[in-house]
Scaffold this active site. Sequence first.
Site, PDB file in Angstrom:
ATOM      1  N   GLY B 148     -32.114  -8.806 -26.431  1.00  7.87           N
ATOM      2  CA  GLY B 148     -32.523 -10.197 -26.279  1.00  7.87           C
ATOM      3  C   GLY B 148     -33.358 -10.380 -25.031  1.00  7.87           C
ATOM      4  O   GLY B 148     -33.372  -9.539 -24.125  1.00  7.87           O
ATOM      5  N   CYS B 149     -34.073 -11.492 -24.973  1.00  5.86           N
ATOM      6  CA  CYS B 149     -34.987 -11.741 -23.858  1.00  5.86           C
ATOM      7  C   CYS B 149     -34.210 -11.971 -22.562  1.00  5.86           C
ATOM      8  O   CYS B 149     -34.473 -11.323 -21.548  1.00  5.86           O
ATOM      9  CB  CYS B 149     -35.900 -12.918 -24.183  1.00  5.86           C
ATOM     10  SG  CYS B 149     -35.051 -14.379 -24.831  1.00  5.86           S
ATOM     11  N   TYR B 150     -33.246 -12.894 -22.590  1.00  3.89           N
ATOM     12  CA  TYR B 150     -32.457 -13.112 -21.385  1.00  3.89           C
ATOM     13  C   TYR B 150     -31.750 -11.827 -20.953  1.00  3.89           C
ATOM     14  O   TYR B 150     -31.809 -11.441 -19.777  1.00  3.89           O
ATOM     15  CB  TYR B 150     -31.407 -14.212 -21.615  1.00  3.89           C
ATOM     16  CG  TYR B 150     -31.931 -15.626 -21.661  1.00  3.89           C
ATOM     17  CD1 TYR B 150     -32.624 -16.184 -20.593  1.00  3.89           C
ATOM     18  CD2 TYR B 150     -31.691 -16.442 -22.760  1.00  3.89           C
ATOM     19  CE1 TYR B 150     -33.073 -17.497 -20.623  1.00  3.89           C
ATOM     20  CE2 TYR B 150     -32.134 -17.768 -22.804  1.00  3.89           C
ATOM     21  CZ  TYR B 150     -32.821 -18.291 -21.735  1.00  3.89           C
ATOM     22  OH  TYR B 150     -33.259 -19.584 -21.765  1.00  3.89           O
ATOM     23  N   THR B 152     -32.443  -8.732 -21.337  1.00  7.29           N
ATOM     24  CA  THR B 152     -33.347  -7.754 -20.732  1.00  7.29           C
ATOM     25  C   THR B 152     -33.593  -8.067 -19.264  1.00  7.29           C
ATOM     26  O   THR B 152     -33.508  -7.194 -18.392  1.00  7.29           O
ATOM     27  CB  THR B 152     -34.688  -7.733 -21.499  1.00  7.29           C
ATOM     28  OG1 THR B 152     -34.451  -7.268 -22.832  1.00  7.29           O
ATOM     29  CG2 THR B 152     -35.696  -6.827 -20.820  1.00  7.29           C
ATOM     30  N   SER B 153     -33.903  -9.328 -18.996  1.00  6.32           N
ATOM     31  CA  SER B 153     -34.205  -9.698 -17.608  1.00  6.32           C
ATOM     32  C   SER B 153     -32.996  -9.524 -16.708  1.00  6.32           C
ATOM     33  O   SER B 153     -33.110  -9.049 -15.575  1.00  6.32           O
ATOM     34  CB  SER B 153     -34.720 -11.147 -17.548  1.00  6.32           C
ATOM     35  OG  SER B 153     -33.699 -12.067 -17.897  1.00  6.32           O
TER      36      SER B 153
END
Lengths: 345, 345, 345, 345
Positions: B148-150, B152-153
């Site tokens: 997921g995007c969150y 990953t960060s």
Amino acid sequence: MHRIAVIGASGYTGVELLRLLSQHPKTELVCVTSRQYAGQSVSEVFPSLQGSLDLFFENINPAGLADRADLVFTAVPHQAAMGMIPGLLDAGCRVVDLSADFRLGDVSTYEAWYQEHTAPELLSEAVYGLPELFREQIPSARLIANPGCYPTSVALALAPLLENSLIDLSTIIVDSKSGTSGAGRSAKVDTLYCEVNEGFKAYSLPRHRHTPEIEQTLGTLAGTDVIISFTPHLLPVSRGILSTCYASLSSPLSLEELHDVYIESYASEAFVRVLPKGQLPNISQVSGSNYCDIGLAVDDRTGRVIALAAIDNLVKGAAGQAIQNMNLMLSLPENTGLMIPPLFP
Amino acid sequence: MHRIAVIGASGYTGVELLRLLSQHPKTELVCVTSRQYAGQSVSEVFPSLQGSLDLFFENINPAGLADRADLVFTAVPHQAAMGMIPGLLDAGCRVVDLSADFRLGDVSTYEAWYQEHTAPELLSEAVYGLPELFREQIPSARLIANPGCYPTSVALALAPLLENSLIDLSTIIVDSKSGTSGAGRSAKVDTLYCEVNEGFKAYSLPRHRHTPEIEQTLGTLAGTDVIISFTPHLLPVSRGILSTCYASLSSPLSLEELHDVYIESYASEAFVRVLPKGQLPNISQVSGSNYCDIGLAVDDRTGRVIALAAIDNLVKGAAGQAIQNMNLMLSLPENTGLMIPPLFP
Amino acid sequence: MHRIAVIGASGYTGVELLRLLSQHPKTELVCVTSRQYAGQSVSEVFPSLQGSLDLFFENINPAGLADRADLVFTAVPHQAAMGMIPGLLDAGCRVVDLSADFRLGDVSTYEAWYQEHTAPELLSEAVYGLPELFREQIPSARLIANPGCYPTSVALALAPLLENSLIDLSTIIVDSKSGTSGAGRSAKVDTLYCEVNEGFKAYSLPRHRHTPEIEQTLGTLAGTDVIISFTPHLLPVSRGILSTCYASLSSPLSLEELHDVYIESYASEAFVRVLPKGQLPNISQVSGSNYCDIGLAVDDRTGRVIALAAIDNLVKGAAGQAIQNMNLMLSLPENTGLMIPPLFP
Amino acid sequence: MHRIAVIGASGYTGVELLRLLSQHPKTELVCVTSRQYAGQSVSEVFPSLQGSLDLFFENINPAGLADRADLVFTAVPHQAAMGMIPGLLDAGCRVVDLSADFRLGDVSTYEAWYQEHTAPELLSEAVYGLPELFREQIPSARLIANPGCYPTSVALALAPLLENSLIDLSTIIVDSKSGTSGAGRSAKVDTLYCEVNEGFKAYSLPRHRHTPEIEQTLGTLAGTDVIISFTPHLLPVSRGILSTCYASLSSPLSLEELHDVYIESYASEAFVRVLPKGQLPNISQVSGSNYCDIGLAVDDRTGRVIALAAIDNLVKGAAGQAIQNMNLMLSLPENTGLMIPPLFP
């Protein structure tokens, strides 16, 4: 009609004071000053105000102000404010100062985060003008230190937790996001449109100057020293602050119980809107208004409370709160001229 | 040339896959599907791609795909993905799934945060495709769960702290902010221009579905269970995620020491840019690229570290990372087709 | 590899040249200059380029450049350009000038709209580098005057009408809208985020300096003098120009016929995308790319044609077109390093 | 207090009526309707209005409205409006209709641009409510057709030219740009944040439905038929319309003379601000207000005049003008409740 002057009226905070004062039914703006625009009409510099305000910017002349104005707003940078305020007070003006110069009660704290203070004798007299928390001393004050934008949002978000001793004071983390008008109206590459647009970043880590102001307020409410982590971010919007505040609950509390605490704390406040349970604040819902919207969450998995507050940084975070203080100082109803609904969309 | 298909190519993640794959030197796009746009040319629906891609959207037909494509990207919503992926694998396709369906190893966790899982037998086979942290199993995988995007960060921001046991695991708080493309391309009032513009809010508090995915990764890195507080916010920008991560240091550490740890951790990574000390990441500096920019601060006053990571949610947070995984699966250099500099301003 | 220098690389046009050149497969950037940032690394000033470009800004030293670079881009303001270009040419450099100094063939026109010209002897040698219209002389040119952003969009929108004598030349009205990067990267109140955001205005009416440049190109195409009305506006976006061009048709023409004319005119052009009939261009569909998208309408009621062109002002309107000219000068395929799909959303 | 109802109060025009009426000192909102939100409180759907308005959305029930309300605003789509207005009038309500259904006096024109008209008998009775141009009939009207947003801006920009016969009527070209709130609040992909953000395009070329409304007004002012070219564009802002209007002067006129004509034309108008010579309007300077700002240029080279008008499409272009009409109908001072300064920045 009370006669009002605004010193430093050409920044975003200044022009917001002009917008709000032009609508105020009990005051008359008699003097607006700006070094940069002296001699120009207000509506030439700020076409939005054409038809609302028929004044010319003057050069700053504190000496003569006392004869013309009952109350003066100083909307100049910190350090500049402390240079002119003693003279204004001596001349008999009452002052609402929108800079940081008189917000910190302790001169050494001020000097550790800013620079030397040239009027420390006024620090004990200055009243920190956050009416919802410290209303009593405002009406009789000669000098109001109008709170910072971030500190206003954080103090209102956390006050009920501290006043009711609901959290572990060592666990407070504040993650704040501000619109770009908070960075002022002077020409800098960093706040050019193309530098801010489609961007988002934190700044001034880990020592933003609003930190000691927040800690002072929280400490007063808690009755003991409070140290927090505070991270400001820059939002690609013109107006608005959202502060997301985290703390560990001292003992388990349901969202219902927590919500009741806040409803009760702010029951008589015109400008604090505790949102219905489950609803979270959005800066677009307070834009242009003096409201502070508060939302709450309880994270059972971690035992933390998350309290969020949204304000318009130029209104409740600056000019609106300054007028709220002025109303109290002038014995007017506190919300006079401030019951403006937000502009959405 | 490797033959590639994209299922569900009409959302923002899908069209980003098309943009990146149209530039990839070692692959050929042979099939793009979309229920909504079947029969229309890609460039009619997405005029930006005129001249880059000469294909028509097809209806989804998983059965026939195996003959046409060596590798399939599934860019459909969770629940839809688990319905088609078993068939694709049975037919002999290798799959990079951009949904959440195969990210969580534990079916009961998945079902607690999402809904019933209809292909739990694949959970143990699926490889969590975050190359910087779990590169080994990716080349031989049949099914990649693209992160997921969150998550990953957050994982890239915190990994060096966990791998080096530098923080108290019970103190992790993640405050994330995402651009609006993360909310998808379906027509909803909540993501209309006027609802998002000049706004900023938190959402899905206190239980956003990316929480268990973040905790799974952090737990793997720490070698023990990790429970965090995670607050997502919606930014008025098209692209970008900034995650501001807080944790208490186990023992005092200077910014220099901390920075050295990160530099070393990511020394051989093409897509992680640990910024110079004192510099903080901005989402506008990674837009359109597969980079993850990391900035650091140490707050001596509270003993906390603040680690910030910025990514483009559609690239390193979705389509770019998916192609990074594809490169590894196809034995291509990991950065093939991905060394695109960010678009600033 | 051809050796390239960029003089004045710290503005938005300059950094866009750096982005594009860092991806160019046949050139090597050997020197980038900036008075303001001399001595700093490019990636310190523009973090987006970290990993793409490993250079330091130098002070401008035209004298030594000829030994180091085969071709020089001058991305400095008008008047500054004419001061350094004669020396560069004398030293043996070929130059692509992105300023306005050598775009107008007639010195009196230049001096009427700008200021005195100090290198008028070069005006007849300079080649106006709009390849789609004037490709022939570019390969052998020593000095290219890279077209302005507005003029590029207008010339490409109107050229087929003029070349085919389809309109009444006295009726041309051009209503253009530009993103804010066109206003440059110097610190000015007018281009601060809060001044531009949520705003829209015309400016420089009725005599914007791009007017004679547009008229010169249209006049060349028409074979006679052309006088137009030109109104530029400032858009609250970072990138993009849309020009809406109006003219009365000499004789009635259907949209089909008109569309065919444009398709034929631009049949062999890699960077002009004549959109399907009925589709209108959007600046978001060309962002980051060297494309010019053209849409058409015929208003039967008034006998007018409306031709619309969208470009990215920093790419086809500046740096991309400059590289297109460079490719021609270096006998490279014209689209080398420029086939970058737009970034949407 | 006059009792007011708003039918269709959940669109952007509707909620803007609620914002303005909540501040109006001489009216009381007694009924707000919305099919979609019936039963919900206004402040639940529009949190911005919490504290300003304490009402619940009702289902539409035109029959009972006449007993409860003296005047009704209909803020529903065209075609829906004509279905309910005859009944409202029969029941004795006075109506201000914000749809397009009663703006065109000629039924065949309406049916050529929209669809069949089911209440054509009311077209001759309906009064076109643009007070600055047609004030006389408004006070006694039973049914006001509130002007469209684009037509309001264009009519005010051009009226002095037509009333004084200063231009060639066959040369009028109007290039308008509107904020996205003009596209309504229903869920559509086209108006999602990511589709609009960083974009700009023309639409509905060459036959936008506001064209005949503009031509009707200009024709009335000119005393003869007027045919124009009209091109609307979509701006990436929430609020605001800027119309740039071109026409050839019948005989030469200086900017001074032209400016004097406008000053005189609008001398007694509270809401039209003719800007100082040389100053051009910006939509950000009228946001949230009922002002129309007008700027002028004369292009000596072409003999054209350029007249520009900026309004807030939701205020002077819809809800504010509707209240201006209401004030006239109720014999209140025309500017009652409308002297709100714009919100800048």
